[in-house]
Design an enzyme around this catalytic site. Structure first.
Site, PDB file in Angstrom:
ATOM      1  N   GLY A 268      -3.666  11.500   9.020  1.00 35.02           N
ATOM      2  CA  GLY A 268      -2.673  12.189   8.208  1.00 35.02           C
ATOM      3  C   GLY A 268      -1.416  11.356   8.072  1.00 35.02           C
ATOM      4  O   GLY A 268      -1.144  10.466   8.887  1.00 35.02           O
TER       5      GLY A 268
ATOM      6  N   GLY B 229     -11.400  18.542   1.541  1.00 30.46           N
ATOM      7  CA  GLY B 229     -10.659  17.283   1.663  1.00 30.46           C
ATOM      8  C   GLY B 229     -10.629  16.732   3.081  1.00 30.46           C
ATOM      9  O   GLY B 229      -9.894  15.790   3.367  1.00 30.46           O
TER      10      GLY B 229
ATOM     11  N   GLY C 142       0.841  -1.193   0.000  1.00 28.84           N
ATOM     12  CA  GLY C 142       0.000   0.000   0.000  1.00 28.84           C
ATOM     13  C   GLY C 142       0.868   1.231   0.000  1.00 28.84           C
ATOM     14  O   GLY C 142       1.574   1.492   0.970  1.00 28.84           O
TER      15      GLY C 142
ATOM     16  N   LYS D 283     -12.461   1.736  15.957  1.00 26.67           N
ATOM     17  CA  LYS D 283     -11.387   2.107  16.882  1.00 26.67           C
ATOM     18  C   LYS D 283     -11.790   1.817  18.324  1.00 26.67           C
ATOM     19  O   LYS D 283     -10.985   1.333  19.122  1.00 26.67           O
ATOM     20  CB  LYS D 283     -11.045   3.579  16.697  1.00 26.67           C
ATOM     21  CG  LYS D 283     -10.436   3.874  15.323  1.00 26.67           C
ATOM     22  CD  LYS D 283     -10.437   5.368  15.038  1.00 26.67           C
ATOM     23  CE  LYS D 283      -9.830   5.709  13.690  1.00 26.67           C
ATOM     24  NZ  LYS D 283     -10.072   7.132  13.347  1.00 26.67           N
TER      25      LYS D 283
ATOM     26  N   ARG E 195      -0.996  -1.025  -6.199  1.00 30.69           N
ATOM     27  CA  ARG E 195      -1.798  -1.415  -7.357  1.00 30.69           C
ATOM     28  C   ARG E 195      -1.140  -1.020  -8.667  1.00 30.69           C
ATOM     29  O   ARG E 195      -1.057  -1.804  -9.588  1.00 30.69           O
ATOM     30  CB  ARG E 195      -3.209  -0.831  -7.257  1.00 30.69           C
ATOM     31  CG  ARG E 195      -4.222  -1.936  -6.936  1.00 30.69           C
ATOM     32  CD  ARG E 195      -5.605  -1.401  -6.914  1.00 30.69           C
ATOM     33  NE  ARG E 195      -5.655  -0.234  -6.000  1.00 30.69           N
ATOM     34  CZ  ARG E 195      -6.769   0.160  -5.397  1.00 30.69           C
ATOM     35  NH1 ARG E 195      -7.895  -0.481  -5.605  1.00 30.69           N
ATOM     36  NH2 ARG E 195      -6.776   1.188  -4.598  1.00 30.69           N
TER      37      ARG E 195
ATOM     38  N   ASP F 247     -16.216   4.303  11.568  1.00 28.65           N
ATOM     39  CA  ASP F 247     -14.774   4.373  11.810  1.00 28.65           C
ATOM     40  C   ASP F 247     -14.483   4.457  13.309  1.00 28.65           C
ATOM     41  O   ASP F 247     -13.615   3.742  13.825  1.00 28.65           O
ATOM     42  CB  ASP F 247     -14.212   5.595  11.069  1.00 28.65           C
ATOM     43  CG  ASP F 247     -12.748   5.835  11.376  1.00 28.65           C
ATOM     44  OD1 ASP F 247     -11.928   5.009  10.939  1.00 28.65           O
ATOM     45  OD2 ASP F 247     -12.424   6.825  12.048  1.00 28.65           O
TER      46      ASP F 247
ATOM     47  N   VAL G 204      -5.567   3.285  15.848  1.00 27.31           N
ATOM     48  CA  VAL G 204      -6.418   4.060  16.755  1.00 27.31           C
ATOM     49  C   VAL G 204      -5.751   5.388  17.095  1.00 27.31           C
ATOM     50  O   VAL G 204      -4.612   5.410  17.557  1.00 27.31           O
ATOM     51  CB  VAL G 204      -6.683   3.279  18.061  1.00 27.31           C
ATOM     52  CG1 VAL G 204      -7.548   4.098  19.000  1.00 27.31           C
ATOM     53  CG2 VAL G 204      -7.328   1.937  17.771  1.00 27.31           C
TER      54      VAL G 204
ATOM     55  N   GLU H  34      -0.567   0.238  16.389  1.00 27.23           N
ATOM     56  CA  GLU H  34      -0.681   1.547  17.064  1.00 27.23           C
ATOM     57  C   GLU H  34      -1.371   2.568  16.185  1.00 27.23           C
ATOM     58  O   GLU H  34      -2.147   3.403  16.662  1.00 27.23           O
ATOM     59  CB  GLU H  34       0.719   2.038  17.460  1.00 27.23           C
ATOM     60  CG  GLU H  34       0.758   3.355  18.211  1.00 27.23           C
ATOM     61  CD  GLU H  34       0.048   3.292  19.556  1.00 27.23           C
ATOM     62  OE1 GLU H  34      -1.106   3.761  19.621  1.00 27.23           O
ATOM     63  OE2 GLU H  34       0.620   2.772  20.522  1.00 27.23           O
TER      64      GLU H  34
END
Lengths: 432, 432
Positions: free
Chosen positions: A308, A189, A11, A207, A46, A203, A134, A131
């Site tokens: 981020g 965004g 990824g 978590k 990909r 989401d 979450v 780690e």
């Protein structure tokens, strides 16, 4: 120094590129803190041709991420593909089955398949570290699982989704409505084109399920999490909350309930009213926070960036350093896991905020309060905002502690009253 | 499960008793998280006969704490005697020399002798753990040394002394003066009979020296820490700070300064003005907080209880669990340490708050501002509070960034002006 640790990264999106960049830019300090060089030697993504602003020369390329698990030159697999199924799951399963340590930022995978993955990891003696899954850059997993390990935790709560917190923060600061702020967040965004995963609380539920498993030392149980998102939060309720001394936050809460037949672990994600002076009430914008309460330590609050490239990479590389150092912790913090039942939401007990739009005419308040009385719900305060005979006015009620099931039944009857014009707003009040 | 880990505890004061109690009360979860039973088998304290409300039957008693290091039945030594010299130092040195892991809550010992103790620990391969030495129950050492290990940290700051924070909090909330609040804190047991260690910033300096060593991966250097306490903070300055949008907090700050010949690490403990909306400004009473800033993670804030039997025991037992699990981290986070020079306080650059009591007459402000101009110090704001011709009035100035040395020289000249009636108050402004 020992020999380099050879890393395969699957990824290469924002986070994957962030991890490669961080390992390069901070190679010196990462190396001294890991006691050995951390070298990415293989990658998978990909599209081989896509420009990621990242030099990939000299790295082995695998079109199939699962091939990283079998690559004899890879000591540790870093899974940053995402998603609870498909290649991410296949890769993590294959790597653990091969006894290879895995580092992942994949909360969905851990929340959905974590119980089984943890069993494989334990059986193969392979670390499974997450780690980054979450609260992004906040070392929350490490704090709970190691730093506070001496404590019997009674409660873990957190602002676990930056998109929701950003939207609620802007709604409050600017007095604007949800839909409008969401649209703006999408343009900027801060929210996805399909925002459901964030704003419907999914989401955060992933978590929270992970945090709860660690806090209480039991296998992850996503199905037990009660989930509500922030779509129904209105600017009016945010303003009324403020007047009552509260802020509205989307929290994930895992709490040990001790009393009676409802004893167990309650896990829930929903908008909460928290006192303005609670540390978590002041965590604004895209920031995340985790609050843990232990019998010895009292309350500990951690806050920082929850998403981020940088914060996530910080957490991924911290896991790699732990693996390089041989610092190992079982997935849920212990080999011997507790079997504590999950408590259904109907059994939740707490105070509530209720806001109704009613026709301003005599008898309405009496109807509402007698329904509450019938359900043995005790009022803490009642406030009718303004007077406008025959027109719609908001009525705000706060209750003392009562059971969710009782509140739900009462609310159904209240909503059915002729004088009640819209679906009532129900927000649970949390001490923090 | 592996065989029990046998623990010897030296010092049975509040913290020592807290550790024994925690290990007993939470034996079940501590055992599962440690992967083995943690059993205290030997203790040492000054008075064998004293009633500590603690059953000591079946434990080996050593009158001389150093004997714990030689006790073949003790796997790990926990030092809770305190003090940088005497039996605490002798015990830790002896245990490490014998290759025994040591857990200590002793910030003075670490700050004064940590560099040498870390060398012994490394040479003997014995863990030296001290989570409890800084910020009590907050897992700050673990967060910095492991959780944020991938980051190049630029700054670590904290509220590291609960006594000072309590006094400043009460001074602000009640508008009272230092001496009065200190006396009350002493009566309530929040301050020692001899309060100097806390209120003169020494305790915070010990903790900051340790944090700085870990944040920047270099041996502890207590001598480099600039230390000022809170004795000179007045109710007037707290009120004026509030009007300017600041709170006054005693902070310990370690910062990497990059520019010019002053490049290095600056470490300082002194009262600071921090913006009211900074998370650290809201940490009140006996609570502690640690803020870390890393290049990847951004800003992370941790807060919780900095002292007391429970929080300290929580940290000590977490260290024991790490040792039981074999999770090892070098004392300053790495074997290879950085040699970054310490920057003297005279080189500090930042904005300042200055409050003068002056005779209200023409020309005074001109005299003050021309001295500042002579030292190339640029004013950000100037405010004379009230008018009282010929009498004393406060004048408040805030400056843009300037060098400490220049500010010191200017202040000397300002203090010498006839119209300046008292020693000027100087408080450094911190972004948070």
């Amino acid at each position: 120094m020992s020999k380099p640790l050879s890393i395969g990264v699957a990824g290469l999106g924002t986070v994957g590129a962030g991890v490669l960049n961080l390992l390069r830019e901070n190679a010196d300090i990462v190396g001294t803190r890991a006691g050995r060089h951390l070298a990415v030697t293989a990658v998978s993504a990909r599209d081989r041709r896509r420009d990621r602003g990242l030099a990939l020369d000299g790295l082995r390329w695998h079109d199939d991420p699962v091939a990283l698990a079998a690559d004899p030159g890879v000591d540790v697999v870093v899974e940053l593909i995402g998603g609870s199924e498909g290649p991410a799951r296949a890769l993590v399963e294959a790597a653990l089955a091969a006894g290879k340590p895995v580092v992942t930022a994949n909360k969905a995978l851990l929340a959905v398949h974590g119980a089984q993955l943890a069993e494989t990891a334990a059986a193969r003696g392979a670390p499974l570290a997450f780690e980054a899954a979450v609260a992004g850059g906040i070392p929350a997993i490490k704090a709970l699982r190691e730093g506070l390990a001496a404590n019997r935790l009674s409660r873990v709560a957190g602002i676990l989704n930056g998109t929701c917190n950003y939207i609620l923060t802007v709604m409050r600061a600017e007095g604007r409505e949800f839909a409008e702020v969401l649209a703006e967040a999408q343009r900027l965004g801060y929210a996805e084109a399909d925002p459901s995963f964030d704003i419907d609380g999914i989401d955060a539920a992933h978590k929270l399920a992970i945090l709860a498993a660690i806090a209480f030392g039991r296998p992850v149980d996503l199905g037990a999490v009660h989930v509500e998102g922030i779509r129904d939060v209105t600017a009016l309720d945010i303003r009324l909350a403020e007047e009552l001394g509260f802020r509205i936050k989307l929290l994930g809460i895992a709490r040990r309930t001790e009393a009676g037949p409802g004893a167990g672990i309650e896990t829930r994600v929903h908008p909460c009213m928290v006192p303005c002076d609670a540390p978590i009430a002041r965590v604004d914008g895209v920031f995340n926070a985790v609050v843990a309460e232990g019998d010895a330590v009292g309350r500990v609050v951690l806050q920082g960036r929850g998403a981020g490239a940088g914060p996530t990479a910080s957490a991924v590389v911290a896991d790699l350093i732990d693996i390089a150092r041989g610092r190992h912790t079982p997935v849920w913090g212990a080999e011997a896991l507790a079997s504590i039942p999950s408590v259904p939401m109907a059994r939740h007990v707490g105070p509530y905020y209720l806001r109704l739009m009613v026709v301003d005419r005599p008898g309405v308040i009496a109807d509402v309060t007698s329904i509450l009385r019938d359900h043995r719900i005790s009022l803490e305060s009642l406030l009718q905002r303004g007077r406008a005979p025959g027109e719609a006015v908001p009525v705000v009620l706060t209750t003392h502690e009562c059971e969710e099931a009782a509140m739900r039944s009462a609310l159904e009857r209240i909503a059915a009253l002729d004088a009640v014009l819209e679906k009532p707003a129900l927000i649970r009040i949390e001490s923090a």
